[in-house]
Design a protein around this motif. Structure first.
Motif, PDB file in Angstrom:
ATOM      1  N   LEU A  62     -44.531 -23.780   1.910  1.00 54.39           N
ATOM      2  CA  LEU A  62     -45.888 -23.738   1.366  1.00 54.39           C
ATOM      3  C   LEU A  62     -46.034 -22.633   0.333  1.00 54.39           C
ATOM      4  O   LEU A  62     -46.674 -22.798  -0.705  1.00 54.39           O
ATOM      5  CB  LEU A  62     -46.898 -23.521   2.499  1.00 54.39           C
ATOM      6  N   ASP A  63     -45.409 -21.481   0.617  1.00 51.14           N
ATOM      7  CA  ASP A  63     -45.483 -20.360  -0.322  1.00 51.14           C
ATOM      8  C   ASP A  63     -44.781 -20.707  -1.632  1.00 51.14           C
ATOM      9  O   ASP A  63     -45.208 -20.258  -2.706  1.00 51.14           O
ATOM     10  CB  ASP A  63     -44.852 -19.113   0.294  1.00 51.14           C
ATOM     11  N   ALA A  64     -43.709 -21.489  -1.549  1.00 55.35           N
ATOM     12  CA  ALA A  64     -43.008 -21.924  -2.763  1.00 55.35           C
ATOM     13  C   ALA A  64     -43.939 -22.764  -3.638  1.00 55.35           C
ATOM     14  O   ALA A  64     -44.013 -22.570  -4.862  1.00 55.35           O
ATOM     15  CB  ALA A  64     -41.753 -22.717  -2.399  1.00 55.35           C
ATOM     16  N   LEU A  65     -44.669 -23.675  -3.009  1.00 57.44           N
ATOM     17  CA  LEU A  65     -45.593 -24.535  -3.762  1.00 57.44           C
ATOM     18  C   LEU A  65     -46.804 -23.760  -4.281  1.00 57.44           C
ATOM     19  O   LEU A  65     -47.282 -23.996  -5.393  1.00 57.44           O
ATOM     20  CB  LEU A  65     -46.044 -25.701  -2.886  1.00 57.44           C
ATOM     21  N   LYS A  66     -47.269 -22.800  -3.486  1.00 56.68           N
ATOM     22  CA  LYS A  66     -48.389 -21.966  -3.947  1.00 56.68           C
ATOM     23  C   LYS A  66     -47.974 -21.138  -5.167  1.00 56.68           C
ATOM     24  O   LYS A  66     -48.782 -20.908  -6.071  1.00 56.68           O
ATOM     25  CB  LYS A  66     -48.849 -21.036  -2.822  1.00 56.68           C
ATOM     26  N   SER A  67     -46.715 -20.714  -5.182  1.00 63.19           N
ATOM     27  CA  SER A  67     -46.224 -19.935  -6.323  1.00 63.19           C
ATOM     28  C   SER A  67     -46.208 -20.777  -7.595  1.00 63.19           C
ATOM     29  O   SER A  67     -46.462 -20.262  -8.693  1.00 63.19           O
ATOM     30  CB  SER A  67     -44.806 -19.404  -6.044  1.00 63.19           C
ATOM     31  N   LEU A  68     -45.931 -22.063  -7.446  1.00 63.10           N
ATOM     32  CA  LEU A  68     -45.968 -22.956  -8.600  1.00 63.10           C
ATOM     33  C   LEU A  68     -47.381 -23.023  -9.178  1.00 63.10           C
ATOM     34  O   LEU A  68     -47.574 -23.043 -10.401  1.00 63.10           O
ATOM     35  CB  LEU A  68     -45.495 -24.351  -8.202  1.00 63.10           C
ATOM     36  N   VAL A  69     -48.361 -23.037  -8.292  1.00 66.90           N
ATOM     37  CA  VAL A  69     -49.764 -23.061  -8.727  1.00 66.90           C
ATOM     38  C   VAL A  69     -50.103 -21.775  -9.490  1.00 66.90           C
ATOM     39  O   VAL A  69     -50.681 -21.813 -10.586  1.00 66.90           O
ATOM     40  CB  VAL A  69     -50.709 -23.198  -7.513  1.00 66.90           C
ATOM     41  N   MET A  70     -49.729 -20.639  -8.908  1.00 64.48           N
ATOM     42  CA  MET A  70     -50.005 -19.349  -9.542  1.00 64.48           C
ATOM     43  C   MET A  70     -49.308 -19.240 -10.899  1.00 64.48           C
ATOM     44  O   MET A  70     -49.855 -18.698 -11.863  1.00 64.48           O
ATOM     45  CB  MET A  70     -49.543 -18.205  -8.626  1.00 64.48           C
ATOM     46  N   MET A  71     -48.112 -19.783 -10.955  1.00 63.77           N
ATOM     47  CA  MET A  71     -47.338 -19.772 -12.196  1.00 63.77           C
ATOM     48  C   MET A  71     -48.104 -20.500 -13.308  1.00 63.77           C
ATOM     49  O   MET A  71     -48.188 -20.028 -14.439  1.00 63.77           O
ATOM     50  CB  MET A  71     -45.991 -20.459 -11.922  1.00 63.77           C
ATOM     51  N   GLY A  72     -48.669 -21.651 -12.957  1.00 66.13           N
ATOM     52  CA  GLY A  72     -49.455 -22.419 -13.916  1.00 66.13           C
ATOM     53  C   GLY A  72     -50.697 -21.678 -14.356  1.00 66.13           C
ATOM     54  O   GLY A  72     -51.064 -21.696 -15.538  1.00 66.13           O
ATOM     55  N   LYS A  73     -51.335 -20.979 -13.422  1.00 68.86           N
ATOM     56  CA  LYS A  73     -52.557 -20.231 -13.743  1.00 68.86           C
ATOM     57  C   LYS A  73     -52.275 -19.081 -14.707  1.00 68.86           C
ATOM     58  O   LYS A  73     -53.138 -18.672 -15.472  1.00 68.86           O
ATOM     59  CB  LYS A  73     -53.200 -19.692 -12.463  1.00 68.86           C
ATOM     60  N   GLU A  74     -51.055 -18.543 -14.648  1.00 72.15           N
ATOM     61  CA  GLU A  74     -50.690 -17.438 -15.536  1.00 72.15           C
ATOM     62  C   GLU A  74     -50.092 -17.941 -16.851  1.00 72.15           C
ATOM     63  O   GLU A  74     -49.582 -17.151 -17.650  1.00 72.15           O
ATOM     64  CB  GLU A  74     -49.715 -16.491 -14.834  1.00 72.15           C
ATOM     65  N   GLY A  75     -50.129 -19.254 -17.042  1.00 69.85           N
ATOM     66  CA  GLY A  75     -49.701 -19.822 -18.322  1.00 69.85           C
ATOM     67  C   GLY A  75     -48.208 -19.960 -18.492  1.00 69.85           C
ATOM     68  O   GLY A  75     -47.719 -20.161 -19.604  1.00 69.85           O
ATOM     69  N   LYS A  76     -47.431 -19.854 -17.403  1.00 71.50           N
ATOM     70  CA  LYS A  76     -45.982 -20.008 -17.469  1.00 71.50           C
ATOM     71  C   LYS A  76     -45.606 -21.460 -17.193  1.00 71.50           C
ATOM     72  O   LYS A  76     -46.090 -22.057 -16.227  1.00 71.50           O
ATOM     73  CB  LYS A  76     -45.290 -19.111 -16.438  1.00 71.50           C
ATOM     74  N   LYS A  77     -44.743 -22.008 -18.036  1.00 70.34           N
ATOM     75  CA  LYS A  77     -44.315 -23.387 -17.851  1.00 70.34           C
ATOM     76  C   LYS A  77     -43.048 -23.442 -17.000  1.00 70.34           C
ATOM     77  O   LYS A  77     -42.096 -22.717 -17.274  1.00 70.34           O
ATOM     78  CB  LYS A  77     -44.069 -24.053 -19.206  1.00 70.34           C
ATOM     79  N   PRO A  78     -43.018 -24.297 -15.982  1.00 72.68           N
ATOM     80  CA  PRO A  78     -41.819 -24.405 -15.142  1.00 72.68           C
ATOM     81  C   PRO A  78     -40.646 -25.002 -15.909  1.00 72.68           C
ATOM     82  O   PRO A  78     -40.841 -25.748 -16.868  1.00 72.68           O
ATOM     83  CB  PRO A  78     -42.262 -25.313 -13.994  1.00 72.68           C
ATOM     84  N   ASP A  79     -39.434 -24.686 -15.480  1.00 67.57           N
ATOM     85  CA  ASP A  79     -38.241 -25.293 -16.063  1.00 67.57           C
ATOM     86  C   ASP A  79     -37.530 -26.117 -14.993  1.00 67.57           C
ATOM     87  O   ASP A  79     -38.074 -26.344 -13.904  1.00 67.57           O
ATOM     88  CB  ASP A  79     -37.317 -24.232 -16.672  1.00 67.57           C
ATOM     89  N   GLN A  80     -36.298 -26.541 -15.285  1.00 67.70           N
ATOM     90  CA  GLN A  80     -35.589 -27.426 -14.354  1.00 67.70           C
ATOM     91  C   GLN A  80     -35.341 -26.766 -12.992  1.00 67.70           C
ATOM     92  O   GLN A  80     -35.394 -27.431 -11.952  1.00 67.70           O
ATOM     93  CB  GLN A  80     -34.257 -27.900 -14.953  1.00 67.70           C
ATOM     94  N   SER A  81     -35.100 -25.453 -13.001  1.00 67.38           N
ATOM     95  CA  SER A  81     -34.874 -24.750 -11.739  1.00 67.38           C
ATOM     96  C   SER A  81     -36.145 -24.724 -10.897  1.00 67.38           C
ATOM     97  O   SER A  81     -36.108 -24.910  -9.677  1.00 67.38           O
ATOM     98  CB  SER A  81     -34.386 -23.324 -12.027  1.00 67.38           C
ATOM     99  N   THR A  82     -37.287 -24.476 -11.546  1.00 71.81           N
ATOM    100  CA  THR A  82     -38.578 -24.476 -10.837  1.00 71.81           C
ATOM    101  C   THR A  82     -38.829 -25.833 -10.193  1.00 71.81           C
ATOM    102  O   THR A  82     -39.214 -25.918  -9.010  1.00 71.81           O
ATOM    103  CB  THR A  82     -39.728 -24.186 -11.823  1.00 71.81           C
TER     104      THR A  82
END
Length: 748
Positions: free
Chosen positions: A438-458
């Motif tokens: 769950l924390d992994a998925l929550k981090s993805l949300v926070m990442m988006g809020k800070e304007g960072k785009k995920p890559d293939q590893s994410t």
């Protein structure tokens, strides 16, 4: 006479100062900062050049605070002093400090403006750089414009780069090459060729950029054609082509090109030696090294690295001991070799002997401690670092994650001033490694809020989190996001999608993703086979295995775990035994505990308990919890209390806090009417579970993941239970179609 003596003495002092200044600069290049400092302080006559040289040496060797202290102590500064200090901040990637100093400069020249614009562009602050460009007094100076073009081009903002290029009042060859470099370094070779052909004037740098661009994009044929057309190739031209041939395994052609070179400088020799090292032909590299007419520190360090790469640490140490001038790069290389071989204490001793540590040296030692699980020592070094870069911070995050200390990893992450994509991926991967999905998925949300785009590893990590949570709806949302982001062709992402759909019970979706992958690998096949096994499709698993063999993909240990698991779920005992035999005899794969676990489960499901137990007793590897768990489960199904108790005792040793093992044994005693034993096992379980975290479960409710702790009264409301029951009923009614609900993660 006195006047003449005075003039001569000043001349002598100036001559000594000149020699000392040169020594300081030379020692700085070798990383011998302490020696440079000693010469500096022993000098009786210091001039502005002396101070500026010392500031430069300190800054370039990660002693930026000492450099600033010396700068502040100077009673007299010239423009070079200010520019040297700003260049030092640029070298250490310290934009804010450089900007503050730039703002208080008493005067500026064109170099000052170009330095500061470069500072902003390297940090990605292109708007700031553009604002500064507008303020440059000398609009005819091309250096500032060229720095701005390079900044835009590096970020792939070609339209902006072209606008600046077209607005330039005067262009030089550097301007054209800056534009060209933007295209070539970003793989836009079609645009690069168009621009190159439109250039009215070219120099060897232009040609080299094109050759390097084609090499980088893997088009060796075009690179070679251009290389042969270069009017006057220089050493860079030859080395670029040579490295390109070596990169793609064309060693014979690379050596032929090297032998053809009209004149070889030390860079050419080093490039050829490096290609042999890259290809692990260290003996050939050493032969060439011995023939070199002149060797520099790069030559020695390359051979040291070569020996380390093939595990010959003693030979690497011998070369290091023979090295006439040991610089920090060679010291760090040998130190890294000691770390790779698990000789951390020796590496630490070497680290302590190095006079001036650069950031690479610090990071290597911190990474060594982190990989060895010695996080207290890693943290101690990390705190001592004068200048930390993103690698330093990310290494600490990964180290704490590997040690299972995600609270500490999160603290380090939150303390970072600037987080890059590696920082986010290190954190998300850490949560995944420690089963905190769950924390992994929550981090993805926070990442988006800070304007960072995920890559293939994410994407690969968060899809794995979805798979472990069986969070199909979130997985679907991620799939859509991946399609929009353009990462669908990435093999790692594709394989993670296969695993996610398989673990969520959507075998058809997993098959579709598998078919859509342009070039599948062994992991793709293993993910598909494991998916078939998990969902009870033994026949499909066998067909996939046959197809995989027909395409000459060699199976590994994971493939056979999937196949044995498929046989186990389908109760195909004889076929499973044949697969196990095939693995050993046909593919020479030594069985792991996981293979034996599947075999025990397989035999146990069909009631062949004695054979399963004999398998455990006869195996060469140490039994794990999964194996004893399989045997215990089979014993309960077939009511073999004696053997079940034996298996449970082994499990209690391996997993003293796992309640399910106690409950299984307790239920077996209850079914046999042995109530005293039931109470004894339950008392034992309560004792082992004391002080431990409560159990946790999760479920997707209205496209959000809800988690439940045991004995949590807040989660036992009738309303919540009704929602869960309704959701389960909906899944049962329509197991294949899910309404497209708004994602709780809001990632689209």
């Amino acid at each position: 006479m006195k006047l003449k003596l005075g003039i001569r003495s000043i001349g002598e002092a100036g001559k000594h100062a000149f020699n000392h200044n040169r020594q300081i600069i030379q020692l700085g290049k070798l990383g011998k900062v302490e020696e440079a400092i000693r010469i500096f302080f022993n000098m009786t006559h210091k001039n502005l050049v002396t101070y500026n040289s010392m500031i430069s040496v300190l800054a370039k060797n990660a002693r930026i605070r000492d450099a600033r202290q010396l700068f502040d102590q100077m009673s007299l500064r010239n423009l070079v002093s200010w520019n040297t200090m700003i260049a030092g901040y640029l070298h250490n990637n310290m934009v804010e400090e450089a900007s503050e100093l730039f703002d208080v400069m008493p005067e500026r020249d064109n170099f000052s403006w170009a330095l500061m614009i470069t500072c902003y562009t390297r940090k990605g602050k292109l708007e700031k750089a553009r604002e500064l460009l507008e303020l440059v007094p000398d609009k005819l100076d091309t250096a500032c414009w060229n720095a701005m073009i390079a900044g835009y081009a590096k970020k792939g903002q070609f339209n902006d780069a072209k606008k600046v290029f077209e607005q330039m009042p005067a262009k030089d060859l550097v301007s054209y090459n800056s534009m060209l470099a933007g295209y070539t370094q970003n793989g836009k070779m079609h645009l690069a060729l168009q621009f190159f052909e439109s250039m009215t004037e070219r120099n060897v740098v232009s040609w080299n950029l094109m050759v390097a661009g084609y090499v980088k994009s893997g088009d060796l044929s075009s690179a070679w054609q251009l290389f042969e057309k270069i009017p006057n190739p220089n050493a860079v031209s030859w080395v670029t082509m040579l490295c390109g041939l070596a990169k793609y395994g064309k060693m014979a052609e690379a050596r032929e090109l090297f032998d053809r070179m009209p004149s070889k400088n030390v860079v050419s020799w080093n490039a050829m030696i490096a290609t042999y090292v890259q290809d692990l032909q260290v003996d050939e590299a050493v032969k060439l090294f011995k023939k070199m007419p002149h060797k520099d520190s790069v030559s020695w360090t390359t051979i040291i690295n070569g020996y380390i790469r093939v595990g010959k640490l003693d030979e690497a140490r011998q070369v290091y001991n023979q090295m006439p001038c040991k610089d920090i790069t060679a010291q760090t290389a040998l130190m890294s070799g000691l770390i790779q071989n698990g000789r951390i204490d020796e590496a630490d001793q070497m680290f302590s002997r190095i006079g001036a540590h650069d950031v690479v040296c610090w990071n290597s030692m911190i990474a060594g401690y982190s990989r060895s699980g010695r996080m207290d020592e890693a943290l101690n070094l990390f705190r001592q670092m004068p200048i930390k870069n993103s690698v330093s911070w990310n290494t600490m995050i990964s180290g704490y994650a590997q040690a299972g200390q995600m609270d500490r990893a999160t603290e380090i992450f939150q303390a970072m001033r600037e987080k890059n994509i590696v920082s986010w991926n290190s954190l998300i991967a850490g949560f995944l490694q420690n089963n905190l999905y769950l924390d992994a998925l929550k981090s993805l949300v926070m990442m988006g809020k800070e304007g960072k785009k995920p890559d293939q590893s994410t994407f690969a990590c968060t899809l794995s989190a979805c798979a472990n949570l069986a969070a199909l709806q979130v997985g679907n949302q991620l799939h859509e996001y991946i399609l929009k982001s353009g990462y669908m062709n990435d093999l790692f992402v594709g394989n993670a999608l296969i695993a996610m759909y398989a673990k969520c019970g959507r075998v058809q979706s997993a098959e579709q993703v598998f078919r859509d992958i342009e070039c599948v690998d062994l992991i793709s096949w293993n993910s598909l086979i494991s998916g078939y096994a998990l969902n009870g499709y033994a026949n499909k698993a066998f067909k996939a295995f046959e197809q995989m063999s027909s395409e000459r993909v060699v199976p590994d240990e994971v493939t056979f775990i999937g196949m044995l698991s498929a046989c186990s779920h389908a109760g195909l005992a004889n076929q499973g035994l044949d697969i196990f035999k095939c693995m050993i005899e046909d593919f020479a794969i030594e069985p792991l505990a996981e293979h034996y676990s599947c075999l025990v489960d397989l035999l146990g499901r069909v009631g062949r308990l004695e054979e399963a137990f004999n398998t455990v007793r006869g195996m060469k590897v140490k039994a794990n919890a999964g194996l004893w768990g399989s045997l215990l489960g089979a014993c309960r199904v077939h009511k073999n209390l004696e053997l079940g108790r034996f298996a449970a005792e082994r499990l209690f040793e391996l997993e003293p806090h796992n309640a399910s093992n106690y409950i299984t044994l307790s239920n077996m005693h209850a079914e046999a009417g042995r109530w005293e034993e039931v109470e004894r096992v339950r008392m034992l379980m309560r004792g082992k579970r004391a002080g431990k975290q409560p159990g946790c479960s999760w479920i997707e409710v209205q496209n959000q993941i809800q988690h439940f702790l045991s004995h949590d009264p807040a989660k036992l409301r009738p309303k919540n239970i009704q929602i869960i029951l309704n959701t389960l009923a909906a899944h049962m009614r329509d197991k294949c179609n899910t309404s497209d609900m708004k994602s709780a993660f809001d990632i689209l």
